[in-house]
Write a protein that holds these residues in place. Structure first.
Motif, PDB file in Angstrom:
ATOM      1  N   LEU A  14      60.672  18.721  52.662  1.00 14.27           N
ATOM      2  CA  LEU A  14      59.529  17.329  53.163  1.00 14.27           C
ATOM      3  C   LEU A  14      60.458  16.328  53.613  1.00 14.27           C
ATOM      4  N   VAL A  15      61.512  15.987  52.984  1.00 16.08           N
ATOM      5  CA  VAL A  15      62.446  14.828  53.257  1.00 16.08           C
ATOM      6  C   VAL A  15      63.112  15.377  54.471  1.00 16.08           C
ATOM      7  N   GLY A  16      63.753  16.382  54.647  1.00 16.51           N
ATOM      8  CA  GLY A  16      64.479  16.794  55.712  1.00 16.51           C
ATOM      9  C   GLY A  16      63.678  16.879  56.968  1.00 16.51           C
ATOM     10  N   GLY A  17      62.547  17.557  56.827  1.00 21.41           N
ATOM     11  CA  GLY A  17      61.613  17.730  58.049  1.00 21.41           C
ATOM     12  C   GLY A  17      61.337  16.460  58.658  1.00 21.41           C
ATOM     13  N   TYR A  18      60.910  15.199  57.586  1.00 18.85           N
ATOM     14  CA  TYR A  18      60.752  13.856  58.227  1.00 18.85           C
ATOM     15  C   TYR A  18      62.153  13.168  58.906  1.00 18.85           C
ATOM     16  N   ALA A  19      63.326  13.498  58.327  1.00 24.36           N
ATOM     17  CA  ALA A  19      64.346  12.886  58.705  1.00 24.36           C
ATOM     18  C   ALA A  19      64.592  13.343  59.958  1.00 24.36           C
ATOM     19  N   VAL A  20      64.573  14.644  60.082  1.00 21.74           N
ATOM     20  CA  VAL A  20      65.099  15.377  61.459  1.00 21.74           C
ATOM     21  C   VAL A  20      64.311  14.814  62.443  1.00 21.74           C
ATOM     22  N   ALA A  21      62.875  14.913  62.312  1.00 23.40           N
ATOM     23  CA  ALA A  21      61.740  14.328  63.330  1.00 23.40           C
ATOM     24  C   ALA A  21      62.177  12.936  63.689  1.00 23.40           C
ATOM     25  N   GLY A  31      59.323  20.080  62.219  1.00 26.71           N
ATOM     26  CA  GLY A  31      58.699  20.902  61.850  1.00 26.71           C
ATOM     27  C   GLY A  31      59.163  22.245  61.471  1.00 26.71           C
ATOM     28  N   VAL A  32      60.468  22.550  62.467  1.00 26.90           N
ATOM     29  CA  VAL A  32      61.114  23.970  62.230  1.00 26.90           C
ATOM     30  C   VAL A  32      61.669  23.685  60.753  1.00 26.90           C
ATOM     31  N   VAL A  33      62.284  22.420  60.546  1.00 32.92           N
ATOM     32  CA  VAL A  33      62.950  22.287  59.277  1.00 32.92           C
ATOM     33  C   VAL A  33      61.938  22.588  58.069  1.00 32.92           C
ATOM     34  N   LEU A  34      60.833  21.842  58.250  1.00 30.27           N
ATOM     35  CA  LEU A  34      59.713  21.798  57.132  1.00 30.27           C
ATOM     36  C   LEU A  34      59.094  23.406  56.787  1.00 30.27           C
TER      37      LEU A  34
END
Length: 100
Positions: A14-21, A31-34
């Motif tokens: 959740l944190v990583g997906g937002y950070a990457v986006a 979204g891929v990370v999430l």
């Protein structure tokens, strides 16, 4: 090597997906990370707690992602993401990780 607890995987997704986006300005990449973290956590949930629990935690993961958006309008983006990630980590630990 000890496996990484599913609570950490789910919260990091959740944190990583937002950070990457946010930092790449590529929402699909976030979204891929999430999704990758969610799939990894789901496999762990299924192994340690069974199918019904994995399904419930998977639904909670999607709800955490979706719920962070309206929450962000009230408290800000990062606090919302950290809040839902913490809630997801707690649920994951309570249902799957503490058994191991």
């Amino acid at each position: 090597m000890d496996r990484i607890p599913s609570a950490v995987v789910a919260a990091s997704g959740l944190v990583g997906g937002y950070a990457v986006a946010r930092w790449t300005r590529q929402r699909p990449l976030g979204g891929v990370v999430l999704a990758a973290a969610g799939a990894t956590a789901a496999r762990q949930w299924h192994r340690s707690a069974g199918g019904p629990a994995a399904g419930a935690l998977g639904a909670a993961y999607v709800a955490a992602f979706a719920g962070s958006h309206p929450l962000a309008k009230k408290v800000g983006a990062w606090p919302a993401v950290f809040g839902v990630a913490g809630a997801m980590a707690l649920a994951s630990w309570a249902v799957a990780d503490r058994r191991g």
